[in-house]
Design an enzyme around this catalytic site. Structure first.
Site, PDB file in Angstrom:
ATOM      1  N   SER A  68       1.188  -1.095   0.438  1.00 39.09           N
ATOM      2  CA  SER A  68       0.108   0.278  -0.268  1.00 39.09           C
ATOM      3  C   SER A  68       0.819   1.508  -0.354  1.00 39.09           C
ATOM      4  CB  SER A  68      -0.755   0.265   1.363  1.00 39.09           C
ATOM      5  OG  SER A  68      -1.244   1.393   1.556  1.00 39.09           O
ATOM      6  N   GLY A  69       0.815   2.361  -0.988  1.00 39.14           N
ATOM      7  CA  GLY A  69       1.133   3.706  -1.094  1.00 39.14           C
ATOM      8  C   GLY A  69       1.381   4.337   0.169  1.00 39.14           C
ATOM      9  N   LEU A  70      -0.249   4.471   0.883  1.00 39.62           N
ATOM     10  CA  LEU A  70      -0.644   4.765   2.219  1.00 39.62           C
ATOM     11  C   LEU A  70       0.160   4.153   2.630  1.00 39.62           C
ATOM     12  CD1 LEU A  70      -2.416   7.078   3.770  1.00 39.62           C
ATOM     13  CD2 LEU A  70      -4.187   5.598   4.000  1.00 39.62           C
ATOM     14  N   ASP A  76       0.917  10.705   1.003  1.00 38.04           N
ATOM     15  CA  ASP A  76       0.957   9.841   0.827  1.00 38.04           C
ATOM     16  C   ASP A  76       1.070  10.315  -0.674  1.00 38.04           C
ATOM     17  OD1 ASP A  76      -0.110   7.653  -1.428  1.00 38.04           O
ATOM     18  OD2 ASP A  76      -1.484   7.656  -0.289  1.00 38.04           O
ATOM     19  N   ASP A  94       1.274  -1.015  -5.023  1.00 33.92           N
ATOM     20  CA  ASP A  94       0.761  -0.119  -4.908  1.00 33.92           C
ATOM     21  C   ASP A  94       1.459   1.532  -5.796  1.00 33.92           C
ATOM     22  OD1 ASP A  94      -1.163   2.669  -5.072  1.00 33.92           O
ATOM     23  OD2 ASP A  94      -1.023   2.455  -2.865  1.00 33.92           O
ATOM     24  N   ASP A 109       1.001   4.075  -7.563  1.00 31.47           N
ATOM     25  CA  ASP A 109       0.582   4.971  -7.443  1.00 31.47           C
ATOM     26  C   ASP A 109      -0.102   5.506  -9.077  1.00 31.47           C
ATOM     27  OD1 ASP A 109       0.012   5.582  -4.728  1.00 31.47           O
ATOM     28  OD2 ASP A 109       2.562   6.665  -4.302  1.00 31.47           O
ATOM     29  N   GLU A 138      -2.613   4.709 -11.051  1.00 32.59           N
ATOM     30  CA  GLU A 138      -4.033   5.036 -11.247  1.00 32.59           C
ATOM     31  C   GLU A 138      -4.141   6.243 -11.487  1.00 32.59           C
ATOM     32  OE1 GLU A 138      -3.641   5.385  -6.513  1.00 32.59           O
ATOM     33  OE2 GLU A 138      -3.368   7.438  -6.820  1.00 32.59           O
ATOM     34  N   LYS A 194       0.300  12.555  -7.036  1.00 31.69           N
ATOM     35  CA  LYS A 194      -1.037  11.746  -6.243  1.00 31.69           C
ATOM     36  C   LYS A 194      -1.297  12.297  -5.346  1.00 31.69           C
ATOM     37  CE  LYS A 194      -1.902   8.753  -3.880  1.00 31.69           C
ATOM     38  NZ  LYS A 194      -2.365   7.297  -4.438  1.00 31.69           N
ATOM     39  N   ASN A 254      -3.609  10.918  -1.635  1.00 29.82           N
ATOM     40  CA  ASN A 254      -4.381   9.762  -1.327  1.00 29.82           C
ATOM     41  C   ASN A 254      -6.176  10.017  -1.576  1.00 29.82           C
ATOM     42  OD1 ASN A 254      -6.217   8.475   0.982  1.00 29.82           O
ATOM     43  ND2 ASN A 254      -4.427   7.323   0.388  1.00 29.82           N
ATOM     44  N   SER A 255      -6.540   8.973  -2.086  1.00 30.32           N
ATOM     45  CA  SER A 255      -8.328   9.157  -2.192  1.00 30.32           C
ATOM     46  C   SER A 255      -8.868   9.183  -1.086  1.00 30.32           C
ATOM     47  CB  SER A 255      -8.454   8.163  -3.124  1.00 30.32           C
ATOM     48  OG  SER A 255      -7.974   7.860  -4.085  1.00 30.32           O
ATOM     49  N   ARG A 289      -6.178   1.401 -12.242  1.00 30.27           N
ATOM     50  CA  ARG A 289      -7.136   1.396 -11.560  1.00 30.27           C
ATOM     51  C   ARG A 289      -7.935   3.175 -11.475  1.00 30.27           C
ATOM     52  NH1 ARG A 289      -5.246   3.290  -5.243  1.00 30.27           N
ATOM     53  NH2 ARG A 289      -6.109   5.408  -5.089  1.00 30.27           N
ATOM     54  N   HIS A 327     -12.001   2.205  -8.111  1.00 33.82           N
ATOM     55  CA  HIS A 327     -11.687   2.790  -5.749  1.00 33.82           C
ATOM     56  C   HIS A 327     -13.412   4.029  -6.079  1.00 33.82           C
ATOM     57  CE1 HIS A 327     -10.932   3.509  -2.556  1.00 33.82           C
ATOM     58  NE2 HIS A 327      -9.411   4.597  -2.884  1.00 33.82           N
TER      59      HIS A 327
HETATM   60  C1  SPV Z   1      -3.067   2.714  -0.411  1.00 34.88           C
HETATM   61  O1  SPV Z   1      -3.738   1.748   0.086  1.00 34.88           O
HETATM   62  O2  SPV Z   1      -2.643   3.242  -0.271  1.00 34.88           O
HETATM   63  C2  SPV Z   1      -4.034   3.102  -1.583  1.00 34.88           C
HETATM   64  C3  SPV Z   1      -5.733   2.673  -1.023  1.00 34.88           C
HETATM   65  O3  SPV Z   1      -3.940   3.022  -2.341  1.00 34.88           O
HETATM   66  S1  SPV Z   1      -6.952   4.233  -0.928  1.00 34.88           S
HETATM   67  O4  SPV Z   1      -5.679   4.900  -0.242  1.00 34.88           O
HETATM   68  O5  SPV Z   1      -7.948   3.862  -0.485  1.00 34.88           O
HETATM   69  O6  SPV Z   1      -6.558   5.414  -2.118  1.00 34.88           O
HETATM   70 MG    MG Z   2      -2.063   4.202  -2.855  1.00 34.11          MG
END
Ligand code: SPV
Ligand code: MG
Length: 283
Positions: free
Chosen positions: A24-26, A36, A63, A65, A92, A98, A100-101, A137, A168
């Site tokens: 996971s990027g986050l 992130d 991830d 990104d 994505e 980017k 974070n969503s 994504r 997402h």
């Molecule tokens: C991550 O886990 O980094 C994701 C999912 O990309 S989210 O944090 O929901 O974007």
């Molecule tokens: Mg991410």
């Protein structure tokens, strides 16, 4: 898939029984103490995922990104991931850097469909192992662009060769995902990240045809809570004694590090293991 952020957490995901790991990027950025927002460079992320890959034997989906640039940066990442035995990457369709969503009230700009299609095609063209997966994504729902745009993008990315589509949604219900699955012609598998609608049971997603669920950030959040508790307990009590029951033994740490294999190897390669200090010198 369960999210992980380093070699240790990746190993814990595998031991729990999951079939694959979401790098996971986050979670990776948070564990580095940065945001992130592509503050960690792609080589720093690559180094982290290399430790994760070395520590595990199940597939890892990184991830990736936005791919850290254009098609060329994305495909170079694919090559580097293959060299490190990472099973796939998810790109994505947002702009670099980017955001974070899940951060409230942020505008998310998407790249043009053509640009992202080029990124997917270049990534698929450069991979050497036919099993390597490129996941596309779409952030169409996250950007507030609605179902038609999400479907349009998903179809274009699938036609470009994406092995799966990650759709997402940050809606508090599964509404957007259900509407997407209703229209989706199943031309390739669909992946979701139900952090915001986590109360919906997995069987519901199975019924509507979702192939993979990513629980993206649970180990990170678990570790933060426990570290905060233990840190404040030790600070307050001025001794770790009362909080011992909240932490694992050192033997468990050594086990997760794979100490046993090293001890076995010492028996094979060191004449007198008792006297081995690690650097070959005698104690
Ligand atoms: C991550 O886990 O980094 C994701 C999912 O990309 S989210 O944090 O929901 O974007
Ligand atoms: Mg991410």
């Amino acid at each position: 898939m369960l999210g992980a952020h380093d070699g240790l957490s990746a190993r814990i995901v595998e031991e729990a029984g999951f079939k694959a790991i979401w790098a996971s990027g986050l979670s990776i950025s948070a564990s580095m103490g940065v945001r992130d927002s592509n503050e960690a460079s792609w080589t720093q992320v690559l180094e982290t995922v290399e430790f994760m890959s070395d520590a595990t034997s199940i597939p890892i989906l990184l991830d990736g990104d936005t791919g850290y640039g254009n098609f060329n940066n994305a495909r170079r990442l694919v090559s580097k991931l293959e060299q490190r035995n990472v099973a796939g990457v998810c790109f994505e369709d947002k702009t670099f850097p980017k955001t974070n969503s899940l951060i409230n009230n942020r505008n998310h700009d998407l790249v043009r469909i053509d640009d992202f299609v080029g990124k997917i095609r270049a990534s698929k063209d450069i991979q050497k192992d036919s099993d390597f997966c490129v996941v596309a994504r779409t952030e169409a729902f996250v950007a507030g662009l609605g179902l038609a745009e999400a479907l349009k993008r998903a179809k274009a990315y699938s036609n470009a060769g994406a092995d799966a589509i990650l759709v997402h949604s940050i809606h508090s219900t599964q509404m957007e995902i259900s509407s997407f699955m209703n229209e989706w012609d199943r031309r390739c598998p669909v992946i979701i990240v139900p952090t915001r609608y986590a109360s919906v049971h997995t069987s519901t997603f199975e019924q509507i045809g979702v192939s993979i669920i990513i629980w993206a950030n649970y180990l990170l959040r678990a570790s933060i809570k426990q570290m905060q508790k233990v840190a404040s307990d030790i600070f307050k009590c001025r001794t770790p004694q009362p909080t011992e029951s909240n932490i694992v033994s050192l033997d468990e740490v050594f086990r997760l590090q794979g100490l046993e294999e090293l001890l076995e190897a010492e028996k094979r390669y060191v004449l007198n293991p008792q006297n081995f200090s690690g650097d070959g010198s005698k104690r």
